[in-house]
Design a protein around this motif. Structure first.
Motif, PDB file in Angstrom:
ATOM      1  N   SER A  33       0.850  -1.183   0.000  1.00 55.83           N
ATOM      2  CA  SER A  33       0.000   0.000   0.000  1.00 55.83           C
ATOM      3  C   SER A  33       0.890   1.238   0.000  1.00 55.83           C
ATOM      4  N   PRO A  34       0.328   2.412  -0.308  1.00 56.07           N
ATOM      5  CA  PRO A  34       1.167   3.610  -0.363  1.00 56.07           C
ATOM      6  C   PRO A  34       1.605   4.135   0.996  1.00 56.07           C
ATOM      7  N   ASN A  35       1.121   3.541   2.078  1.00 55.25           N
ATOM      8  CA  ASN A  35       1.464   4.033   3.415  1.00 55.25           C
ATOM      9  C   ASN A  35       2.888   3.638   3.796  1.00 55.25           C
ATOM     10  N   GLN A  36       3.676   4.632   4.195  1.00 58.40           N
ATOM     11  CA  GLN A  36       5.053   4.394   4.631  1.00 58.40           C
ATOM     12  C   GLN A  36       5.075   4.002   6.090  1.00 58.40           C
ATOM     13  N   SER A  37       5.899   3.008   6.443  1.00 57.67           N
ATOM     14  CA  SER A  37       6.045   2.609   7.838  1.00 57.67           C
ATOM     15  C   SER A  37       7.176   3.375   8.504  1.00 57.67           C
ATOM     16  N   CYS A  38       8.334   3.397   7.848  1.00 56.79           N
ATOM     17  CA  CYS A  38       9.503   4.057   8.429  1.00 56.79           C
ATOM     18  C   CYS A  38      10.628   4.080   7.398  1.00 56.79           C
ATOM     19  N   PHE A  39      11.758   4.646   7.791  1.00 56.37           N
ATOM     20  CA  PHE A  39      12.959   4.602   6.975  1.00 56.37           C
ATOM     21  C   PHE A  39      13.789   3.382   7.363  1.00 56.37           C
ATOM     22  N   GLY A  40      14.766   3.092   6.542  1.00 59.01           N
ATOM     23  CA  GLY A  40      15.708   2.024   6.840  1.00 59.01           C
ATOM     24  C   GLY A  40      17.086   2.404   6.333  1.00 59.01           C
ATOM     25  N   ALA A  41      18.128   1.779   6.883  1.00 59.99           N
ATOM     26  CA  ALA A  41      19.516   2.032   6.489  1.00 59.99           C
ATOM     27  C   ALA A  41      20.094   0.767   5.862  1.00 59.99           C
ATOM     28  N   VAL A  42      20.657   0.887   4.667  1.00 57.26           N
ATOM     29  CA  VAL A  42      21.263  -0.250   3.983  1.00 57.26           C
ATOM     30  C   VAL A  42      22.560  -0.624   4.697  1.00 57.26           C
ATOM     31  N   ILE A  43      22.745  -1.914   4.974  1.00 62.18           N
ATOM     32  CA  ILE A  43      23.925  -2.364   5.717  1.00 62.18           C
ATOM     33  C   ILE A  43      24.580  -3.543   5.011  1.00 62.18           C
ATOM     34  N   GLY A  44      25.787  -3.878   5.471  1.00 59.99           N
ATOM     35  CA  GLY A  44      26.478  -5.097   5.043  1.00 59.99           C
ATOM     36  C   GLY A  44      26.743  -5.175   3.565  1.00 59.99           C
ATOM     37  N   ASP A  45      26.192  -6.229   2.933  1.00 62.61           N
ATOM     38  CA  ASP A  45      26.469  -6.505   1.526  1.00 62.61           C
ATOM     39  C   ASP A  45      25.612  -5.692   0.570  1.00 62.61           C
ATOM     40  N   GLY A  46      24.797  -4.785   1.089  1.00 68.42           N
ATOM     41  CA  GLY A  46      23.941  -3.971   0.234  1.00 68.42           C
ATOM     42  C   GLY A  46      22.606  -4.600  -0.058  1.00 68.42           C
ATOM     43  N   ASN A  47      22.383  -5.824   0.409  1.00 61.90           N
ATOM     44  CA  ASN A  47      21.102  -6.509   0.248  1.00 61.90           C
ATOM     45  C   ASN A  47      20.395  -6.707   1.581  1.00 61.90           C
ATOM     46  N   HIS A  48      20.826  -5.947   2.586  1.00 64.16           N
ATOM     47  CA  HIS A  48      20.177  -5.991   3.885  1.00 64.16           C
ATOM     48  C   HIS A  48      19.899  -4.569   4.360  1.00 64.16           C
ATOM     49  N   VAL A  49      18.825  -4.427   5.106  1.00 64.37           N
ATOM     50  CA  VAL A  49      18.382  -3.122   5.605  1.00 64.37           C
ATOM     51  C   VAL A  49      18.099  -3.228   7.097  1.00 64.37           C
TER      52      VAL A  49
END
Length: 409
Positions: A69-85
């Motif tokens: 849905s268009p509702n945003q929950s929160c932000f996230g930060a990309v970590i490690g190998d670039g395929n994890h948040v």
């Protein structure tokens, strides 16, 4: 300091001084004349424009986390190998499945929860697609008191900015250093006067007595009760600290073994909850973190979970909570790196305890929207209201200081 950083510092100081007026404007309170309101809006826009170069690089490591849905929950930060948040567990868990993240280029990717760090309210998400740039954490040292901070958005703009208002400390009572005394809030002299001493505590064993005046804890001068409490922020239970005190006009120093702060049950206060939300929505989980830096940065709960930078663009931590009108919490980079070395909990068994905000209802009534009063402003009325707001702000600051002082250091 670079010229650009110096300009930013001066500009941000001006903007922070205008925050109260700007917030009041958003709430339709007639505190500003039309010309003043236009000036605030223009200068605030200029500040955010100046912050663009600071956040641009780190913004590529920020994603929006939510459902289909268009509702945003929160932000996230990309970590490690670039395929994890890394993102807010309590916000992610209430999202409708399936989870998705949107990167800085606007590309939507499927995501799933891979692990949970319950104590810090953080979740690790696995995302599909080409790896994204990972956050480069700067754990060399925490920012100093008063240093400017900024939170980036995925689109390369600033979500919010503020200053460090309280240095790193623990919000867990068992992890907080405890002298074992209560100060006298009526004492007006230099230092902090002892009003009561708890038995079987470090100060009791060291021989301090009621009426003694504490002048210094470790290398930190004590000017009052608030400073006495702050002198323990970088200490932990089991540490030993030198305490300089005065008794009958004579000074002496004793070695005090710090204990852990005892748990004191706090009654539920609906009015306090309402006051916490006066500046807008607050995070579902906003207490109990192991180590946090406190800032006056104004970000929404949906903007938590992303990296926080200093004016050099260095990532010094992750925003973990918006707690009330004047406080947001940041988990320091060093704590994040240490946390990520530990195994995460299985999300199928992880639990989250959220602070639920219940609407206030009168007996026999449903939930109602209280209409806003919109008084017609006049010159004298506006000035009177400004004075009242300033008086209320000073009163609230004094109340906060006294409330902090009443908690036994």
């Amino acid at each position: 300091m670079k010229p650009q950083a110096s300009i930013l510092s001066r500009s941000l100081a001006l903007a922070l001084a205008m925050t109260l007026c700007a917030s009041a404007q958003e709430e339709d309170i007639p505190l500003l004349l039309p010309g003043e309101a236009a000036a605030v809006e223009a200068q605030t826009a200029e500040i955010y424009k100046l912050l663009g170069p600071v956040v641009r690089t780190a913004a590529s490591s920020v994603v929006t986390v939510g459902s289909a849905s268009p509702n945003q929950s929160c932000f996230g930060a990309v970590i490690g190998d670039g395929n994890h948040v890394l993102s807010k567990w309590s916000e992610v868990i209430v999202s409708r499945q399936p989870l998705r993240v949107i990167d800085s280029a606007g590309v939507s990717r499927p995501a799933k929860i891979e692990g949970v760090y319950e104590e810090e309210d953080l979740a690790v998400l696995k995302i599909e697609g080409t790896p994204l740039p990972a956050v480069k954490w700067n754990a060399a040292g925490d920012p100093e008191l008063g240093h400017f901070l900024v939170a980036p958005r995925p689109d390369g703009k600033a979500a919010g900015f503020g200053v460090v208002s309280v240095l790193e400390r623990s919000l867990r009572e068992s992890s907080q250093a405890y002298l074992g005394l209560m100060g006298d809030i009526d004492y007006k002299g230099v230092g902090a006067k002892v009003k009561t001493i708890e038995p079987n505590t470090g100060v009791a064993a060291a021989g301090l007595k009621v009426g003694d005046v504490i002048l210094k804890v470790g290398d930190r001068q004590v000017s009052g009760l608030l400073e006495l409490r702050n002198s323990l922020n970088d200490k932990k239970p089991g540490d030993r600290v030198a305490v300089l005190y005065s008794r009958g006009g004579k000074e002496a120093t004793v070695d005090v073994l710090l204990g852990g702060r005892p748990h004191i049950a706090q009654p539920t206060n609906q009015r306090l909850k309402q006051m916490e939300q006066m500046g807008g929505a607050v995070s579902r989980v906003r207490d109990g973190f192991s180590r946090i830096i406190q800032t006056d940065m104004q970000i929404s709960p949906q903007q938590c979970g992303g990296p926080v930078l200093d004016l050099k663009g260095e990532v010094i931590g992750l925003s973990v909570a918006r707690t009330d009108r004047t406080r947001s919490f940041i988990l320091p980079a060093a704590e994040i790196l240490a946390m990520l070395k530990r195994p995460a909990a299985d999300p199928s068994v992880a639990r989250v305890e959220v602070t639920r905000e219940e609407p206030v209802m009168q007996p026999g009534q449903g939930l109602q929207r209280i209409p806003r009063a919109r008084p017609v402003p006049d010159a004298q009325g506006v000035e009177r209201m400004r004075r009242n707001i300033r008086d209320m702000q000073r009163l609230m600051e004094r109340m906060q200081e006294e409330a902090d002082a009443l908690e036994a250091p």
